[in-house]
Scaffold this motif. Structure first.
Motif, mmCIF file in Angstrom:
data_model
loop_
_atom_site.group_PDB
_atom_site.id
_atom_site.type_symbol
_atom_site.label_atom_id
_atom_site.label_comp_id
_atom_site.label_asym_id
_atom_site.label_seq_id
_atom_site.Cartn_x
_atom_site.Cartn_y
_atom_site.Cartn_z
ATOM 1 N N ASP A 36 49.236 24.906 -9.363
ATOM 2 C CA ASP A 36 48.998 26.312 -9.065
ATOM 3 C C ASP A 36 47.771 26.447 -8.163
ATOM 4 N N SER A 37 47.974 26.921 -6.947
ATOM 5 C CA SER A 37 46.860 27.121 -6.019
ATOM 6 C C SER A 37 46.608 28.601 -5.755
ATOM 7 N N THR A 38 47.162 29.458 -6.611
ATOM 8 C CA THR A 38 47.041 30.897 -6.437
ATOM 9 C C THR A 38 45.594 31.361 -6.633
ATOM 10 N N ILE A 39 45.139 32.237 -5.727
ATOM 11 C CA ILE A 39 43.845 32.894 -5.898
ATOM 12 C C ILE A 39 44.134 34.166 -6.688
ATOM 13 N N HIS A 40 43.553 34.277 -7.882
ATOM 14 C CA HIS A 40 43.832 35.407 -8.762
ATOM 15 C C HIS A 40 42.872 36.572 -8.520
ATOM 16 N N ALA A 41 41.593 36.279 -8.340
ATOM 17 C CA ALA A 41 40.601 37.345 -8.192
ATOM 18 C C ALA A 41 39.317 36.783 -7.611
ATOM 19 N N VAL A 42 38.528 37.673 -7.021
ATOM 20 C CA VAL A 42 37.174 37.340 -6.599
ATOM 21 C C VAL A 42 36.260 38.258 -7.400
ATOM 22 N N LEU A 43 35.331 37.671 -8.121
ATOM 23 C CA LEU A 43 34.417 38.430 -8.965
ATOM 24 C C LEU A 43 33.023 38.416 -8.339
ATOM 25 N N VAL A 44 32.371 39.588 -8.306
ATOM 26 C CA VAL A 44 31.043 39.703 -7.709
ATOM 27 C C VAL A 44 30.069 40.194 -8.778
ATOM 28 N N ALA A 45 28.886 39.592 -8.804
ATOM 29 C CA ALA A 45 27.841 40.006 -9.744
ATOM 30 C C ALA A 45 26.527 40.175 -8.990
ATOM 31 N N THR A 91 23.354 37.802 0.652
ATOM 32 C CA THR A 91 22.113 38.577 0.643
ATOM 33 C C THR A 91 22.352 39.922 1.307
ATOM 34 N N VAL A 92 22.113 40.986 0.537
ATOM 35 C CA VAL A 92 22.314 42.353 1.017
ATOM 36 C C VAL A 92 20.959 42.926 1.410
ATOM 37 N N THR A 93 20.899 43.585 2.574
ATOM 38 C CA THR A 93 19.673 44.218 3.052
ATOM 39 C C THR A 93 19.948 45.701 3.268
ATOM 40 N N GLY A 94 19.117 46.544 2.649
ATOM 41 C CA GLY A 94 19.251 47.983 2.827
ATOM 42 C C GLY A 94 18.774 48.391 4.211
ATOM 43 N N VAL A 95 19.565 49.188 4.934
ATOM 44 C CA VAL A 95 19.223 49.626 6.288
ATOM 45 C C VAL A 95 18.804 51.095 6.273
ATOM 46 N N LYS A 96 19.577 51.939 5.592
ATOM 47 C CA LYS A 96 19.245 53.358 5.448
ATOM 48 C C LYS A 96 19.858 53.868 4.158
ATOM 49 N N ALA A 97 19.445 55.049 3.723
ATOM 50 C CA ALA A 97 19.968 55.627 2.492
ATOM 51 C C ALA A 97 21.470 55.882 2.624
ATOM 52 N N GLY A 98 22.201 55.640 1.560
ATOM 53 C CA GLY A 98 23.634 55.868 1.564
ATOM 54 C C GLY A 98 24.333 54.973 0.564
ATOM 55 N N THR A 99 25.632 55.056 0.545
ATOM 56 C CA THR A 99 26.462 54.250 -0.356
ATOM 57 C C THR A 99 27.352 53.359 0.499
ATOM 58 N N VAL A 100 27.473 52.130 0.076
ATOM 59 C CA VAL A 100 28.241 51.153 0.835
ATOM 60 C C VAL A 100 28.958 50.213 -0.132
ATOM 61 N N SER A 101 30.065 49.675 0.289
ATOM 62 C CA SER A 101 30.763 48.636 -0.484
ATOM 63 C C SER A 101 30.512 47.296 0.185
ATOM 64 N N ILE A 102 30.100 46.339 -0.603
ATOM 65 C CA ILE A 102 29.938 44.967 -0.117
ATOM 66 C C ILE A 102 31.146 44.204 -0.643
ATOM 67 N N ILE A 103 31.851 43.553 0.249
ATOM 68 C CA ILE A 103 33.133 42.936 -0.089
ATOM 69 C C ILE A 103 33.043 41.417 0.032
ATOM 70 N N ALA A 104 33.513 40.727 -1.008
ATOM 71 C CA ALA A 104 33.659 39.273 -0.982
ATOM 72 C C ALA A 104 35.152 38.996 -0.965
ATOM 73 N N ALA A 105 35.622 38.305 0.063
ATOM 74 C CA ALA A 105 37.052 37.993 0.200
ATOM 75 C C ALA A 105 37.256 36.485 0.139
ATOM 76 N N SER A 106 38.302 36.070 -0.521
ATOM 77 C CA SER A 106 38.640 34.655 -0.605
ATOM 78 C C SER A 106 38.969 34.109 0.783
ATOM 79 N N VAL A 107 38.431 32.955 1.110
ATOM 80 C CA VAL A 107 38.760 32.313 2.386
ATOM 81 C C VAL A 107 40.201 31.800 2.351
ATOM 82 N N GLN A 108 40.620 31.262 1.210
ATOM 83 C CA GLN A 108 41.975 30.723 1.095
ATOM 84 C C GLN A 108 43.022 31.824 1.161
#
Length: 113
Positions: A36-45, A91-108
Motif C-alpha cells: 500500500d503506497s496510498t497517501i492518506h493524510a497530511v497532518l500539520v502541527a 517557517t511561517v513569517t507574518g507580513v501584515k495583519a490578516g488571516t491566511v491558510s498555510i498548506i502542506a501538500a504531499s509530494v507523492q
C-alpha cells in the motif's frame, strides 16, 4: 516419490518445490506483491497559530501513508503571501495583519494536503 510444495508470503511470494528422489524441480521467479503506497493524510502541527507582523513560527508536517509509500515529504504554500509567507522548511513569517491558510501538500500525491 512424494513432492511437497510450500509457499511463504513475506513481501515476496516464494514457491519452492522439494522432492524425495532428486527429481529436477523448476522454481519459478518470485512474484513481487505490491504494498500500500496510498497517501492518506497530511497532518500539520500546530493546527492554528497567531504570530505578529515580522514574527516567525515553525510548523511541522507528517504524512500518514501506507508502508510502501516512497516519498513522505511535503511542499509548503501560503494562501496569501501578502499576509504570511512560508519557507520550504515550514517557517511561517507574518507580513501584515490578516488571516491566511498555510498548506502542506504531499509530494507523492499533491491532491492530499
Amino acid at each position: 516419490m512424494q513432492s511437497v510444495v510450500r509457499s511463504t508470503l513475506v513481501g515476496l511470494l516464494t514457491i519452492a518445490g522439494l522432492t524425495a528422489c532428486g527429481d529436477k524441480v523448476t522454481v519459478p521467479t518470485p512474484i513481487t506483491v505490491a504494498g500500500d503506497s496510498t497517501i492518506h493524510a497530511v497532518l500539520v502541527a500546530p493546527a492554528s497559530l497567531t504570530i505578529a507582523v515580522g514574527g516567525k513560527a515553525v510548523l511541522a508536517a507528517s504524512v500518514d501513508a501506507g508502508p510502501a509509500a516512497k516519498n513522505r515529504t511535503v511542499t509548503w504554500s501560503s494562501s496569501d503571501a501578502t499576509v504570511a509567507t512560508v519557507g520550504t522548511d515550514g517557517t511561517v513569517t507574518g507580513v501584515k495583519a490578516g488571516t491566511v491558510s498555510i498548506i502542506a501538500a504531499s509530494v507523492q500525491d499533491p491532491t492530499v494536503r
